[in-house]
Design a protein around this motif. Structure first.
Motif, PDB file in Angstrom:
ATOM      1  N   ARG A  52       0.740  -1.222   0.167  1.00 58.66           N
ATOM      2  CA  ARG A  52      -0.094   0.015   0.099  1.00 58.66           C
ATOM      3  C   ARG A  52       0.964   1.260  -0.059  1.00 58.66           C
ATOM      4  O   ARG A  52       0.839   2.347  -0.672  1.00 58.66           O
TER       5      ARG A  52
ATOM      6  N   SER B  26      -3.147   4.737  -4.105  1.00 54.02           N
ATOM      7  CA  SER B  26      -3.380   4.907  -2.388  1.00 54.02           C
ATOM      8  C   SER B  26      -3.106   6.492  -2.180  1.00 54.02           C
ATOM      9  O   SER B  26      -2.022   6.990  -2.525  1.00 54.02           O
TER      10      SER B  26
ATOM     11  N   ALA C  50      -6.401   0.424  -2.928  1.00 52.00           N
ATOM     12  CA  ALA C  50      -6.995   0.739  -1.557  1.00 52.00           C
ATOM     13  C   ALA C  50      -6.390   2.120  -0.910  1.00 52.00           C
ATOM     14  O   ALA C  50      -5.239   2.208  -1.227  1.00 52.00           O
TER      15      ALA C  50
ATOM     16  N   ARG D  40     -10.904  -0.915  -5.225  1.00 50.60           N
ATOM     17  CA  ARG D  40     -10.274  -1.289  -3.805  1.00 50.60           C
ATOM     18  C   ARG D  40     -10.496  -0.116  -2.964  1.00 50.60           C
ATOM     19  O   ARG D  40     -10.289  -0.637  -1.728  1.00 50.60           O
TER      20      ARG D  40
ATOM     21  N   ARG E 188     -12.127   3.763  -1.866  1.00 51.76           N
ATOM     22  CA  ARG E 188     -13.420   4.238  -1.678  1.00 51.76           C
ATOM     23  C   ARG E 188     -14.192   4.869  -2.815  1.00 51.76           C
ATOM     24  O   ARG E 188     -13.504   5.574  -3.661  1.00 51.76           O
TER      25      ARG E 188
ATOM     26  N   GLU F 172     -13.336  -0.529  -0.059  1.00 49.93           N
ATOM     27  CA  GLU F 172     -13.328  -0.283   1.274  1.00 49.93           C
ATOM     28  C   GLU F 172     -14.581   0.329   1.877  1.00 49.93           C
ATOM     29  O   GLU F 172     -15.003   0.145   2.890  1.00 49.93           O
TER      30      GLU F 172
ATOM     31  N   VAL G 180     -19.352  -0.034   4.604  1.00 50.12           N
ATOM     32  CA  VAL G 180     -18.011  -0.414   4.638  1.00 50.12           C
ATOM     33  C   VAL G 180     -17.914  -1.658   4.227  1.00 50.12           C
ATOM     34  O   VAL G 180     -19.014  -2.441   4.186  1.00 50.12           O
ATOM     35  N   SER G 181     -16.711  -2.250   3.786  1.00 48.50           N
ATOM     36  CA  SER G 181     -16.460  -3.501   3.170  1.00 48.50           C
ATOM     37  C   SER G 181     -16.997  -4.580   4.103  1.00 48.50           C
ATOM     38  O   SER G 181     -17.409  -5.964   3.748  1.00 48.50           O
ATOM     39  N   ASP G 182     -16.769  -4.385   5.344  1.00 51.08           N
ATOM     40  CA  ASP G 182     -16.960  -5.187   6.283  1.00 51.08           C
ATOM     41  C   ASP G 182     -18.688  -5.540   6.425  1.00 51.08           C
ATOM     42  O   ASP G 182     -19.002  -6.547   6.871  1.00 51.08           O
TER      43      ASP G 182
END
Lengths: 272, 237
Positions: A150, B133, B152, B169, B171, B192, B202-204
């Motif tokens: 990342r 990122s 991400a 990956r 938002r 995410e 959220v991904s959760d």
């Protein structure tokens, strides 16, 4: 025309200085006049890895401030002809990297050398931004681990937006991915990201895979760039990477677990 | 004669007014003033302080700011207020603007330089490079199309739809200005966070079986819904 290469990663401890030392040495071994510069002001390490720490008189910051000239500060490597080390200051901090001073030094180095290898500090602050600003080409050092990947992604974004080439809307900085501390056995067990995983996430061409190797630690402690150790798998992998950087075709090695390791371990045990 | 102004904000609204038009050939023509004087004298209350527009269609003069100042004064003598010009050439327009007179567009279609009736809708913002990122891209007032991965830790935002032709990956925030019909489309949902018009997941909170494959995100009956693939949705218009 000189080429400026930045060795960068975002994350610390992934092998930037080891890589900068190996790549600069490898390029000089191929007959190119090369200098490797330490941009990690305050955490002077490159001279240790290159084994010239006892020969440092003047440093990068002295030259930026005009207290010394380049010829006084550049250290000529005793092993490889055409290889020079440009150490940094241990007592100052990154703020000493003044824009105009760095511009002037880089322009002078471009006149004298074929390759200028910049060893970037970790992070995304002033030091790292200054190191990547002049780059024509970037070697992004990444460990097969999510946080490292990342951070590399972040740095690749910076190369595309904050470099001189980006500012002047010139051809973008050439990007090369170097996967270091790779342990194929652990990848197989699912403990580590695979080459394909990392390539998929970063979508940057792969320059090489450097296997995790004890010889790297030994090399840095003794001040001998690991590429000079023909017995070291990491050294051979760096040699491949430099060859690819120079345009040669070389097959990727060290992707799969070494088959002989079992036998070698067995014999090793038997012998001890 | 109708004059319209495009509405740009709640305090700034369009309005349609009827204005009188004075055709001007030569600004210093005494006949013009005499005719005007006669007409105003017939119904002085109607004309008192009435706003008028100067039509320059038949005029080749009026190329200096002083010409407009003279015209303003002449019309003021007859209780008329000049508010603008129409059918002005580029040179006349510059002089009129120097005399603080704006150009008004005629709504009845006899303008010298017709303007296109329809304004093209804003074009979607197109991104061809991976969104790395730490980067944020905002397509203000329009859609966003990304023909590369969104990493991400990256953020893609649009007032309209978001299309990601690659893995998403990071938002994704569509309908950022409140458009509830905005949607998010991706070839591979690994986000995410996804959000439409302020609602987010959220991904959760996303069912794992919907991840790692093509998907669209829509606000259906006020619920942020993830639809697998590209199929048209239940409840969608």
């Amino acid at each position: 025309m000189a080429k400026v290469i930045v060795v960068t990663s975002g994350k610390g401890g992934v092998g930037k200085t080891t890589t900068a030392a190996a790549v600069a040495t490898g390029l000089a071994m191929r007959g190119h006049k090369t200098v490797v510069i330490d941009f990690d002001v305050g955490l002077r390490n490159l001279d240790l890895v290159m084994g010239c720490e006892r020969r440092v008189v003047f440093d990068f910051i002295n030259v930026i401030n005009g207290d010394a000239n380049l010829q006084q500060a550049l250290i000529r490597d005793k092993r490889i002809d055409k290889l020079y080390i440009f150490p940094t200051s241990q007592t100052r901090d990154k703020e000493a990297l003044k824009r105009e001073g760095v511009d002037r030094v880089m322009n002078e180095l471009r006149k004298d050398f074929e390759y200028v290898v910049c060893d970037s500090p970790a992070g995304i602050e002033h030091g790292a931004m200054t190191a990547l600003y002049h780059a024509d080409s970037a070697i992004i050092v990444t460990n097969p681990e999510v946080s490292s990947v990342r951070d590399s992604d972040r740095i690749i974004g910076m190369l595309a937006s904050k470099s001189r080439r980006a500012e002047k809307r010139e051809k973008p900085v050439e990007e090369h991915l170097l996967l270091t501390r790779y342990a194929p056995g652990r990848v197989k067990k699912g403990e580590m990201l695979s080459v394909d995983d990392v390539k998929e996430i970063l979508s940057v061409p792969l320059l090489g895979i450097i296997p995790e190797s004890e010889t790297v630690l030994k090399a840095s402690n003794t001040g001998v760039p690991v590429i000079l150790d023909p017995e070291s798998p990491a050294g051979r992998a760096y040699d491949d990477a430099v060859a690819r950087f120079a345009g040669e075709q070389r097959e990727m090695r060290f992707v799969l677990p070494e088959r002989r390791s079992f036998l070698r371990g067995w014999f090793g045990r038997a012998a001890s | 004669m109708a004059v319209t102004a495009a509405a740009t904000a709640t305090r700034l609204q369009g309005g349609i007014f009827t204005l009188m038009v004075v055709k001007v050939a030569d600004p210093y023509d005494p006949i013009l003033e005499r005719e005007l004087g006669e007409q105003v004298a017939m119904s002085p209350t109607f004309f008192a302080q009435a706003p008028v527009v100067l039509d320059l269609k038949d005029s080749l003069s009026c190329t200096a700011a002083a010409d407009f100042t003279a015209l303003k004064e002449m019309l003021a003598r007859h209780q008329l207020v000049v508010v603008g010009v129409q059918n002005a050439s580029a040179l006349q327009l510059r002089a009129a603007q120097a005399a603080a007179l704006p150009a008004l567009k005629s709504a009845n279609g006899n303008a010298r330089r017709p303007t296109p009736e329809r304004v093209a809708p804003p074009r979607p913002r197109l991104v061809m490079q991976p969104v790395r990122s730490g980067t944020q891209i905002y397509a203000k007032g329009t859609d966003l199309i990304v023909v590369a991965p969104v990493s991400a830790g990256a953020e893609v935002i649009a007032d309209g739809h978001i299309h990601v032709y690659g893995p998403l990956r990071g938002r994704a925030i569509a309908g950022a200005a409140g458009d509830q019909s905005a949607r998010i489309f991706t070839q591979r949902l690994e986000a995410e966070l996804v959000s439409i018009a302020g609602r987010y997941l959220v991904s959760d909170a996303i069912a794992p079986e919907l991840m790692q494959q093509p998907a669209q995100v829509a606000l259906i009956d006020d619920h942020l819904t993830i639809l697998p693939g590209w199929s048209s949705s239940p409840g969608a218009s």
